[in-house]
Design an enzyme around this catalytic site. Sequence first.
Site, PDB file in Angstrom:
ATOM      1  N   LYS A 132      32.431  28.431  40.063  1.00  0.00           N
ATOM      2  CA  LYS A 132      33.273  28.715  38.893  1.00  0.00           C
ATOM      3  C   LYS A 132      34.348  27.629  38.749  1.00  0.00           C
ATOM      4  O   LYS A 132      34.568  26.847  39.664  1.00  0.00           O
ATOM      5  CB  LYS A 132      33.899  30.104  39.025  1.00  0.00           C
ATOM      6  CG  LYS A 132      32.861  31.237  39.069  1.00  0.00           C
ATOM      7  CD  LYS A 132      32.191  31.498  37.718  1.00  0.00           C
ATOM      8  CE  LYS A 132      30.866  32.223  37.817  1.00  0.00           C
ATOM      9  NZ  LYS A 132      30.935  33.656  37.991  1.00  0.00           N
TER      10      LYS A 132
HETATM   11  C1  LIG Z   1      30.165  34.944  37.983  1.00  0.00           C
HETATM   12  C2  LIG Z   1      30.294  36.025  36.992  1.00  0.00           C
HETATM   13  C3  LIG Z   1      30.570  37.359  37.357  1.00  0.00           C
HETATM   14  C4  LIG Z   1      30.526  37.863  38.761  1.00  0.00           C
HETATM   15  O1  LIG Z   1      31.305  37.201  39.678  1.00  0.00           O
HETATM   16  P1  LIG Z   1      30.927  37.244  41.237  1.00  0.00           P
HETATM   17  O2  LIG Z   1      32.149  36.712  41.892  1.00  0.00           O
HETATM   18  O3  LIG Z   1      29.730  36.385  41.426  1.00  0.00           O
HETATM   19  O4  LIG Z   1      30.670  38.676  41.602  1.00  0.00           O
HETATM   20  C5  LIG Z   1      30.794  38.286  36.347  1.00  0.00           C
HETATM   21  N1  LIG Z   1      30.712  37.945  35.047  1.00  0.00           N
HETATM   22  C6  LIG Z   1      30.421  36.690  34.656  1.00  0.00           C
HETATM   23  C7  LIG Z   1      30.368  36.385  33.198  1.00  0.00           C
HETATM   24  C8  LIG Z   1      30.181  35.699  35.608  1.00  0.00           C
HETATM   25  O5  LIG Z   1      29.875  34.461  35.198  1.00  0.00           O
END
Ligand SMILES: *Cc1c(COP(=O)(O)O)cnc(C)c1O
Length: 373
Positions: free
Chosen positions: A189
């Site tokens: 991210k």
């Molecule tokens: C990455 C993501 C999540 C979940 O995050 P995690 O930390 O992997 O559990 C939720 N919503 C969106 C849109 C994402 O891109």
Amino acid sequence: MIKFLDLRQLNARHQTELEQACSRVVQSGFYIGGPEVTAFEREFADYCGSAHCIGVANGLDALTLTLRAWLELGQIKPGAEVLVPSNTFIATVLAVTAAGLTPVLVEPNPDTHLLEVAQVEEAITQHTRVIMPVHLYGQLVDMPALMKLARQHNLLVLEDAAQAHGASLNGQLAGSFGDAAGFSFYPGKNLGALGDAGAVTTSDNELAQVIRSLGNYGSTEKYHNTYQGVNSRLDPMQAALLRVKLPYLTADTERRRDIATQYLSGITNPLLQLPQQGDQLAHVWHLFVVRTQRRQELQAWLQQYGIETHIHYPLAPHQQQAYSALRHLSLPVAEQLQHEVLSLPLNPLLSDAEVQVVINACNAFKPSAEEVL
Ligand SMILES: *Cc1c(COP(=O)(O)O)cnc(C)c1O
């Protein structure tokens, strides 16, 4: 080879500082909670312009625990309808069903791939209690308009800001528009930990307390449990590493915007539909997603130039085996997008020369079977 994202190199930029942060945790004696977690929560809340940040284990838990907290507070009832975009990453929908609520899939605008007020309004029923806008690819949903609609209908708003750290509109940041927001710090991210991590931001004091409690076995005082909670806490090691990386987020975002600008002006091949951008600062370019009816060929073409691409996402939630109960739904926009989207490499490590290689390869793209058509 132009990799989609090289996590090792991304973090190597901060090697010394990251190692110092690790040692700080080792020497602190705090391995659950403690000063690093508290400090990161304060720093991230301030960054977003929210009163509270509650660190949790990951982004999915951030969303699930917020919905569960509203249930505990009696603000929503089990089974209530939650409006989510039909083209989101599966986690948005998983949070809704994990909390015992009913996901209602709303089609996005086919050009921006984002939820729009008109479609959301149409989907509201007497059972609707929550709207979950997803700032997909790093672009803000029109939050002022959505909040106005939510207030008119007395609905709660939970932003899925997992892809949108730092996206802003008129100086207001993702995570500070809704009643609460869920963030992910998954390593890929825009603000990534070196493992799993997540957080909720909110300016609602009571909600913040309940979420914190739910993530800590439902306890409000050690060994006194108010709720049937879970164990979902932000790891102090990850908090310390995130504190190293947060100050670099703004510069990284600027570099992402710079690359996006080069792509937007440089890629001129009419076979590729480029992403739409509204307000410049409302997009942090977690992903640069083009659309084409010749996706498989484009992906293979770019691969020949050594350019790695990915698909976000190949299967919409209602077509996943996990949600066979939703399979009967006809959601043509989500279904078309899943066949046509392709994410080009866009990350702060790319050099201008590499960006130019991607632009040239996209512009040179010709489907091999074109003469047959
Ligand atoms: C990455 C993501 C999540 C979940 O995050 P995690 O930390 O992997 O559990 C939720 N919503 C969106 C849109 C994402 O891109």
